[in-house]
Scaffold this motif. Structure first.
Motif, short mmCIF file in Angstrom:
data_model
loop_
_atom_site.label_atom_id
_atom_site.label_comp_id
_atom_site.label_asym_id
_atom_site.label_seq_id
_atom_site.Cartn_x
_atom_site.Cartn_y
_atom_site.Cartn_z
N VAL A 293 0.84 -1.20 0.00
CA VAL A 293 0.00 0.00 0.00
C VAL A 293 0.87 1.25 0.00
CG1 VAL A 293 -1.61 1.35 1.40
CG2 VAL A 293 -2.00 -1.09 1.07
N ARG A 294 1.88 1.27 0.84
CA ARG A 294 2.74 2.47 0.91
C ARG A 294 3.47 2.71 -0.42
NH1 ARG A 294 2.87 4.72 5.78
NH2 ARG A 294 2.57 3.46 7.67
N ALA A 295 3.72 1.65 -1.18
CA ALA A 295 4.43 1.79 -2.45
C ALA A 295 3.52 2.23 -3.58
CB ALA A 295 5.10 0.46 -2.81
N THR A 296 2.22 1.97 -3.48
CA THR A 296 1.32 2.22 -4.60
C THR A 296 0.29 3.31 -4.34
OG1 THR A 296 -0.08 0.39 -3.83
CG2 THR A 296 1.52 -0.12 -5.55
N VAL A 297 -0.15 3.46 -3.12
CA VAL A 297 -1.18 4.47 -2.80
C VAL A 297 -0.45 5.68 -2.22
CG1 VAL A 297 -3.37 4.93 -1.63
CG2 VAL A 297 -2.79 2.59 -2.32
N THR A 298 0.11 6.48 -3.11
CA THR A 298 0.94 7.62 -2.71
C THR A 298 0.28 8.94 -3.11
OG1 THR A 298 2.16 7.71 -4.80
CG2 THR A 298 2.98 6.19 -3.10
N ALA A 299 0.81 10.01 -2.53
CA ALA A 299 0.30 11.34 -2.86
C ALA A 299 0.47 11.63 -4.35
CB ALA A 299 1.02 12.40 -2.03
N GLU A 300 1.59 11.21 -4.92
CA GLU A 300 1.86 11.46 -6.34
C GLU A 300 0.87 10.71 -7.22
OE1 GLU A 300 4.09 10.57 -4.08
OE2 GLU A 300 5.09 12.51 -3.84
N VAL A 301 0.60 9.45 -6.88
CA VAL A 301 -0.35 8.66 -7.66
C VAL A 301 -1.74 9.27 -7.59
CG1 VAL A 301 -1.58 6.44 -7.71
CG2 VAL A 301 0.92 6.49 -7.53
N LEU A 302 -2.16 9.64 -6.40
CA LEU A 302 -3.49 10.23 -6.25
C LEU A 302 -3.59 11.56 -6.98
CD1 LEU A 302 -4.34 9.40 -2.52
CD2 LEU A 302 -5.06 8.20 -4.58
N ARG A 303 -2.54 12.37 -6.89
CA ARG A 303 -2.55 13.66 -7.59
C ARG A 303 -2.72 13.45 -9.09
NH1 ARG A 303 -1.09 18.82 -6.69
NH2 ARG A 303 -0.38 18.31 -4.58
N GLY A 304 -2.03 12.46 -9.64
CA GLY A 304 -2.16 12.19 -11.07
C GLY A 304 -3.56 11.79 -11.46
N HIS A 305 -4.17 10.91 -10.69
CA HIS A 305 -5.55 10.48 -11.00
C HIS A 305 -6.51 11.66 -10.88
CE1 HIS A 305 -4.64 6.35 -11.60
NE2 HIS A 305 -4.35 6.07 -10.34
N VAL A 306 -6.39 12.44 -9.81
CA VAL A 306 -7.30 13.58 -9.62
C VAL A 306 -7.11 14.61 -10.73
CG1 VAL A 306 -7.88 15.52 -8.12
CG2 VAL A 306 -7.50 13.27 -7.12
N ALA A 307 -5.88 14.82 -11.14
CA ALA A 307 -5.61 15.79 -12.21
C ALA A 307 -6.35 15.41 -13.49
CB ALA A 307 -4.11 15.88 -12.48
N GLY B 231 -1.36 14.39 0.20
CA GLY B 231 -0.73 13.56 1.21
C GLY B 231 -1.74 13.05 2.23
N PHE B 232 -2.66 13.91 2.63
CA PHE B 232 -3.73 13.51 3.54
C PHE B 232 -4.62 12.48 2.88
CE2 PHE B 232 -7.95 14.77 5.56
CZ PHE B 232 -7.70 14.11 6.76
N ALA B 233 -4.92 12.69 1.59
CA ALA B 233 -5.74 11.72 0.86
C ALA B 233 -5.05 10.36 0.80
CB ALA B 233 -6.02 12.23 -0.55
N ALA B 234 -3.73 10.36 0.66
CA ALA B 234 -3.00 9.10 0.59
C ALA B 234 -3.07 8.35 1.92
CB ALA B 234 -1.54 9.35 0.20
N THR B 235 -3.05 9.09 3.03
CA THR B 235 -3.19 8.45 4.34
C THR B 235 -4.53 7.74 4.46
OG1 THR B 235 -1.71 10.03 5.44
CG2 THR B 235 -3.31 8.87 6.82
N ILE B 236 -5.60 8.43 4.04
CA ILE B 236 -6.94 7.84 4.15
C ILE B 236 -7.09 6.69 3.17
CG2 ILE B 236 -9.41 8.26 3.94
CD1 ILE B 236 -8.91 11.15 4.75
N ALA B 237 -6.75 6.94 1.90
CA ALA B 237 -6.91 5.89 0.89
C ALA B 237 -6.04 4.68 1.20
CB ALA B 237 -6.58 6.44 -0.50
N GLY B 238 -4.84 4.91 1.69
CA GLY B 238 -3.97 3.81 2.04
C GLY B 238 -4.53 2.98 3.17
#
Length: 385
Positions: free
Chosen positions: A66-80, A366-373
């Protein structure tokens, strides 16, 4: 409070002043609701925790994935891509103006989401339903386990709205929100939750590639027309019940990126249900699992586990559609509501406005990654990984 309104009335015309998230719910005629919740094929099943560690937390291997895949960068890309900050599909010119159920881009987003799930090797289905004369679709992606007793669902809603924004006509006079022309980027609501579901699917794909296999089937479901009164999830849950589906638990993410600068990070876990019976305890148990994982992921996060009739989100997000069928479900979100002590929420200030963008100062990936992770880890452990 229930209001009778003319057929075809828009939700935006029914919202009372100061409406909060999920304030309006669509009621669908359904004889199946006359059965007792929790009984029959749709009833909750507590099941086993599978590969969860002895203290009830996800295993170290799941946490690492989870820490390797559900990251702030990944979420930012999807949201963008979902909110129009970047092209919806890499290499193509289209950027999303709105995911509103009445907007043209809605169908294109559905196709893009289905395509991404297919790239991950999941079994993808589009579940059709009608809303105000339009054909809409929920998107389901599943890793099916042969012989599994049930499925674990990770969900969010894919549509958006800007019904709370202020708009003017060509003469400068105020006018109502028009989903056909007005932007509704919905970066937080619920682009963040949708991004979390995509990242969760990517995490499962990485575990499968490493040879891990869950004991239960895992489904990733994105509902359309949530903003119109939970319409898509109601159709989905009703069809699942009619098919005799077995659902062990539903983990819904609805607005997970809103955190005001300087605020203490606070996460809400909504397990409260208007439906009595076994679903109450089963949903509370799911909420407790998420709460424990969140505390392990980030001890600095304050967790509010809201349950019972006093839960301010009772009936206000897609998890409620599963409560109606007797299935255990929770909704996990940023701090949308005030605390029982009266402290105000610290989530986004751009709820249902055109300002709900990736560049909003309250949008914290980053906060979103904490929750989603945390949700991802809990759901995968619950599925037996």
């Amino acid at each position: 409070m229930y209001l009778a309104v003319p057929a075809g009335a828009r939700v935006e015309e029914v919202h009372r002043p100061g409406a909060r998230p999920g304030d309006t719910e669509c009621l669908l005629p359904d004889p199946a609701l006359l059965t007792r919740p929790g009984e029959g094929a749709g009833g909750p099943r507590p099941g086993v925790r599978g590969a969860a560690s002895g203290d009830g937390l996800p295993s170290a291997e799941v946490i690492a994935a989870v820490r390797a895949t559900v990251t702030a960068e990944v979420l930012r890309g999807h949201v963008a891509r979902l909110s129009g900050a970047e092209p919806l599909v890499e290499g193509e010119p289209l950027t999303v103006r709105s995911r509103d159920a009445a907007a043209e881009d809605n169908a294109l987003v559905v196709e893009a989401l289905a395509g991404r799930f297919q790239e991950l090797g999941l079994r993808v289905r589009r579940h059709p339903f009608r809303w105000r004369g339009r054909q809409l679709f929920n998107v389901e992606a599943e890793h099916r386990v042969a012989g599994a007793d049930s499925a674990v669902l990770v969900t969010a809603h894919l549509d958006s709205t800007a019904s709370g924004g202020e708009f003017t006509d060509e003469d400068g006079a105020p006018r109502p929100y028009d989903p056909a022309v007005d932007p509704a980027p919905g970066a937080d609501d619920d682009g963040s939750g949708t991004a979390g579901v995509l990242a969760a699917a990517e995490c499962l794909a990485s575990l499968l590639a490493a040879g891990r296999r869950p004991a239960r089937s895992v489904r990733f479901v994105l509902f359309d027309a949530e903003e119109q009164g939970l319409v898509g999830s109601k159709f989905y849950a009703r069809a699942a019940a009619a098919e005799g589906d077995r659902i062990a638990g539903v983990f819904q993410m609805d607005m997970i990126a809103g955190l005001r600068r300087g605020a203490v990070p606070r996460v809400e876990i909504h397990a409260g249900s208007a439906v009595p019976g076994p679903v109450v305890g089963a949903s509370d148990a799911l909420g407790e699992l998420v709460a424990r994982t969140l505390a392990a992921f980030d001890p600095a996060v304050t967790v509010q586990h809201l349950t019972g009739p006093g839960d301010p989100a009772v009936g206000r997000s897609d998890h409620a559609s599963f409560h109606e069928r007797g299935w255990a479900a929770v909704a996990v979100s940023e701090d949308l509501f005030s605390t029982p002590e009266g402290a105000p929420g610290t989530g986004t200030r751009q709820y249902h406005t055109p300002g709900d963008t990736l560049l909003d100062e309250d949008h914290d990936c980053g906060f979103a990654a904490t929750i989603a992770g945390s949700v991802t880890a809990t759901a995968l452990a619950f599925a037996g990984l």
